[in-house]
Motif scaffolding. Sequence first.
Motif, mmCIF file in Angstrom:
data_model
loop_
_atom_site.group_PDB
_atom_site.id
_atom_site.type_symbol
_atom_site.label_atom_id
_atom_site.label_comp_id
_atom_site.label_asym_id
_atom_site.label_seq_id
_atom_site.Cartn_x
_atom_site.Cartn_y
_atom_site.Cartn_z
ATOM 1 N N ASP A 31 33.271 51.266 47.833
ATOM 2 C CA ASP A 31 32.124 50.377 47.609
ATOM 3 C C ASP A 31 32.574 49.030 47.064
ATOM 4 O O ASP A 31 32.092 47.971 47.484
ATOM 5 C CB ASP A 31 31.143 51.009 46.620
ATOM 6 N N GLU A 32 33.492 49.052 46.107
ATOM 7 C CA GLU A 32 33.924 47.810 45.476
ATOM 8 C C GLU A 32 34.674 46.930 46.476
ATOM 9 O O GLU A 32 34.592 45.695 46.405
ATOM 10 C CB GLU A 32 34.802 48.094 44.252
ATOM 11 N N ALA A 33 35.384 47.537 47.406
ATOM 12 C CA ALA A 33 36.044 46.752 48.452
ATOM 13 C C ALA A 33 35.002 46.025 49.300
ATOM 14 O O ALA A 33 35.194 44.851 49.680
ATOM 15 C CB ALA A 33 36.909 47.661 49.322
ATOM 16 N N HIS A 64 32.041 45.132 48.239
ATOM 17 C CA HIS A 64 31.488 44.073 47.396
ATOM 18 C C HIS A 64 32.409 42.854 47.414
ATOM 19 O O HIS A 64 31.935 41.709 47.502
ATOM 20 C CB HIS A 64 31.330 44.567 45.959
ATOM 21 N N ALA A 65 33.703 43.082 47.319
ATOM 22 C CA ALA A 65 34.655 41.972 47.328
ATOM 23 C C ALA A 65 34.550 41.187 48.634
ATOM 24 O O ALA A 65 34.578 39.942 48.632
ATOM 25 C CB ALA A 65 36.076 42.496 47.136
ATOM 26 N N THR A 66 34.418 41.903 49.734
ATOM 27 C CA THR A 66 34.286 41.240 51.032
ATOM 28 C C THR A 66 33.012 40.411 51.103
ATOM 29 O O THR A 66 33.020 39.268 51.585
ATOM 30 C CB THR A 66 34.301 42.282 52.158
ATOM 31 N N ALA A 67 31.907 40.979 50.621
ATOM 32 C CA ALA A 67 30.638 40.252 50.641
ATOM 33 C C ALA A 67 30.692 39.006 49.769
ATOM 34 O O ALA A 67 30.191 37.937 50.141
ATOM 35 C CB ALA A 67 29.510 41.165 50.182
ATOM 36 N N PHE A 68 31.317 39.125 48.602
ATOM 37 C CA PHE A 68 31.443 37.965 47.722
ATOM 38 C C PHE A 68 32.352 36.907 48.351
ATOM 39 O O PHE A 68 32.100 35.704 48.221
ATOM 40 C CB PHE A 68 31.987 38.384 46.355
ATOM 41 N N GLN A 69 33.415 37.343 49.027
ATOM 42 C CA GLN A 69 34.301 36.387 49.688
ATOM 43 C C GLN A 69 33.560 35.637 50.783
ATOM 44 O O GLN A 69 33.734 34.414 50.963
ATOM 45 C CB GLN A 69 35.515 37.110 50.259
ATOM 46 N N GLN A 70 32.742 36.340 51.533
ATOM 47 C CA GLN A 70 31.957 35.693 52.585
ATOM 48 C C GLN A 70 30.982 34.681 51.985
ATOM 49 O O GLN A 70 30.807 33.586 52.527
ATOM 50 C CB GLN A 70 31.198 36.742 53.406
ATOM 51 N N ALA A 71 30.370 35.033 50.861
ATOM 52 C CA ALA A 71 29.463 34.102 50.199
ATOM 53 C C ALA A 71 30.213 32.871 49.717
ATOM 54 O O ALA A 71 29.711 31.745 49.839
ATOM 55 C CB ALA A 71 28.770 34.804 49.020
ATOM 56 N N LEU A 72 31.411 33.068 49.202
ATOM 57 C CA LEU A 72 32.219 31.949 48.733
ATOM 58 C C LEU A 72 32.585 31.038 49.899
ATOM 59 O O LEU A 72 32.535 29.791 49.781
ATOM 60 C CB LEU A 72 33.483 32.464 48.051
ATOM 61 N N LYS A 104 30.696 28.934 42.293
ATOM 62 C CA LYS A 104 32.014 29.098 42.921
ATOM 63 C C LYS A 104 32.947 29.874 42.000
ATOM 64 O O LYS A 104 33.635 30.811 42.434
ATOM 65 C CB LYS A 104 32.604 27.735 43.254
ATOM 66 N N THR A 105 32.967 29.496 40.730
ATOM 67 C CA THR A 105 33.830 30.194 39.771
ATOM 68 C C THR A 105 33.363 31.633 39.567
ATOM 69 O O THR A 105 34.183 32.560 39.492
ATOM 70 C CB THR A 105 33.835 29.449 38.430
ATOM 71 N N ASN A 106 32.057 31.820 39.478
ATOM 72 C CA ASN A 106 31.520 33.172 39.297
ATOM 73 C C ASN A 106 31.880 34.076 40.467
ATOM 74 O O ASN A 106 32.221 35.248 40.278
ATOM 75 C CB ASN A 106 30.000 33.116 39.137
ATOM 76 N N LEU A 107 31.823 33.540 41.684
ATOM 77 C CA LEU A 107 32.206 34.328 42.853
ATOM 78 C C LEU A 107 33.690 34.676 42.822
ATOM 79 O O LEU A 107 34.073 35.813 43.126
ATOM 80 C CB LEU A 107 31.872 33.566 44.137
ATOM 81 N N ASN A 108 34.507 33.718 42.471
ATOM 82 C CA ASN A 108 35.946 33.998 42.396
ATOM 83 C C ASN A 108 36.253 35.090 41.376
ATOM 84 O O ASN A 108 37.086 35.972 41.622
ATOM 85 C CB ASN A 108 36.709 32.715 42.055
ATOM 86 N N ARG A 109 35.582 35.042 40.223
ATOM 87 C CA ARG A 109 35.792 36.069 39.208
ATOM 88 C C ARG A 109 35.318 37.424 39.710
ATOM 89 O O ARG A 109 35.968 38.454 39.467
ATOM 90 C CB ARG A 109 35.037 35.694 37.935
ATOM 91 N N ALA A 110 34.184 37.434 40.393
ATOM 92 C CA ALA A 110 33.668 38.697 40.920
ATOM 93 C C ALA A 110 34.613 39.280 41.968
ATOM 94 O O ALA A 110 34.864 40.494 41.990
ATOM 95 C CB ALA A 110 32.277 38.478 41.515
ATOM 96 N N ILE A 111 35.131 38.434 42.830
ATOM 97 C CA ILE A 111 36.056 38.901 43.858
ATOM 98 C C ILE A 111 37.298 39.516 43.220
ATOM 99 O O ILE A 111 37.742 40.610 43.615
ATOM 100 C CB ILE A 111 36.457 37.735 44.790
ATOM 101 N N ARG A 151 38.167 43.484 43.636
ATOM 102 C CA ARG A 151 39.416 43.863 44.307
ATOM 103 C C ARG A 151 40.301 44.701 43.394
ATOM 104 O O ARG A 151 40.955 45.647 43.853
ATOM 105 C CB ARG A 151 40.149 42.607 44.770
ATOM 106 N N ASN A 152 40.339 44.371 42.127
ATOM 107 C CA ASN A 152 41.131 45.172 41.198
ATOM 108 C C ASN A 152 40.605 46.599 41.122
ATOM 109 O O ASN A 152 41.382 47.560 41.114
ATOM 110 C CB ASN A 152 41.098 44.535 39.811
ATOM 111 N N GLU A 153 39.289 46.737 41.059
ATOM 112 C CA GLU A 153 38.707 48.083 41.018
ATOM 113 C C GLU A 153 38.977 48.843 42.310
ATOM 114 O O GLU A 153 39.240 50.048 42.291
ATOM 115 C CB GLU A 153 37.205 47.989 40.761
ATOM 116 N N ALA A 154 38.897 48.140 43.436
ATOM 117 C CA ALA A 154 39.055 48.791 44.743
ATOM 118 C C ALA A 154 40.484 49.212 45.021
ATOM 119 O O ALA A 154 40.730 50.275 45.615
ATOM 120 C CB ALA A 154 38.564 47.858 45.849
ATOM 121 N N THR A 155 41.441 48.390 44.596
ATOM 122 C CA THR A 155 42.831 48.635 44.991
ATOM 123 C C THR A 155 43.701 49.224 43.893
ATOM 124 O O THR A 155 44.743 49.817 44.186
ATOM 125 C CB THR A 155 43.489 47.320 45.461
#
Length: 304
Positions: A288-290, A292-300, A245-252, A256-260
């Motif tokens: 692409d990073e956006a 990834h953020a969406t996919a990680f959010q869905q996994a979370l 859970k923490t790893n996903l939050n960090r990845a998100i 998101r920082n890279e994407a935006t």
Amino acid sequence: MSQAATAVALTLPADQPQTTHTATRALRAQTLSDLTVTMKGEAFASASYNLFGTEADREAHPATGKLFRATAQTELNEHLHQAAALAGVVGTNAANLRQAINGETYEHQVMYHGFADQARNDGDPEAAKLFTEIAADEGRHRDAYRTALTVVTTGRGTIPTPPKADTVPVPAGLPKVKAARTKANLDTAMHGEALAHAKYMLFAARARQTGNPALAHLFEGTAGVELHEHFASEAVLAGLVRTTKTNLNRAITGERNEATTLYPRFAKRATAVGDEAVAGFFRDTAADEAKHATAFQQALNQLH
């Protein structure tokens, strides 16, 4: 840019160094600096996500583990490789060895000794010991690369036997250091080790393409030490891996920082100085990073 395009960019005659995206003008210094930051970030993300994938498997979240590993491959084999091609990172075997020697010399003589002294002064003896050990390793890597350079440039002698990594497992856990400066130095070191691994694998591919398998083995073996031993040992002390859970939050947060923020800023700067090909790369990577953020959010959201 596709992976195929990157492969073409990295496949050049033995005596021809890789160039930047245009034959008429070198990239601006700021653009090259931004590409370097990008490569460090993408290499670090790839190495981290592979560790996060292992932890997800351990916690019985196989789909999340698969997502982390797939994203890790994208960060390394697409984003980093594309940035390396644009920056002209890969050159002749001799040029690649000189680049590696410079990096290993800095880490051996300056960076890790400095980090060790600071950790010792800040009350983190375990980190000081690790930094000192890695400094010694980097000196041996430098010496092996120096020998290899003599062989490549003179045709005499033998390429050294590649080192073998003492693979270090990275379980989930809290940081094992206390000082903020030690934590920051571990982060810097991990980014450097991840990038060294990625670059050495590119250099190995060039060596193999140009008919020098012994040099390829040396680069590959050293890359393995940088990732599976040095990066991993630093990750243990830094507490890089936590719960899934923490790893996903960090990845998100990172994606998101890279994407935006990060890559749009880099794209704007590259456009302002006329480095349009690089600007396009930054825009595509941000998109692409956006995802990834969406996919990680869905996994979370799907975690129990």
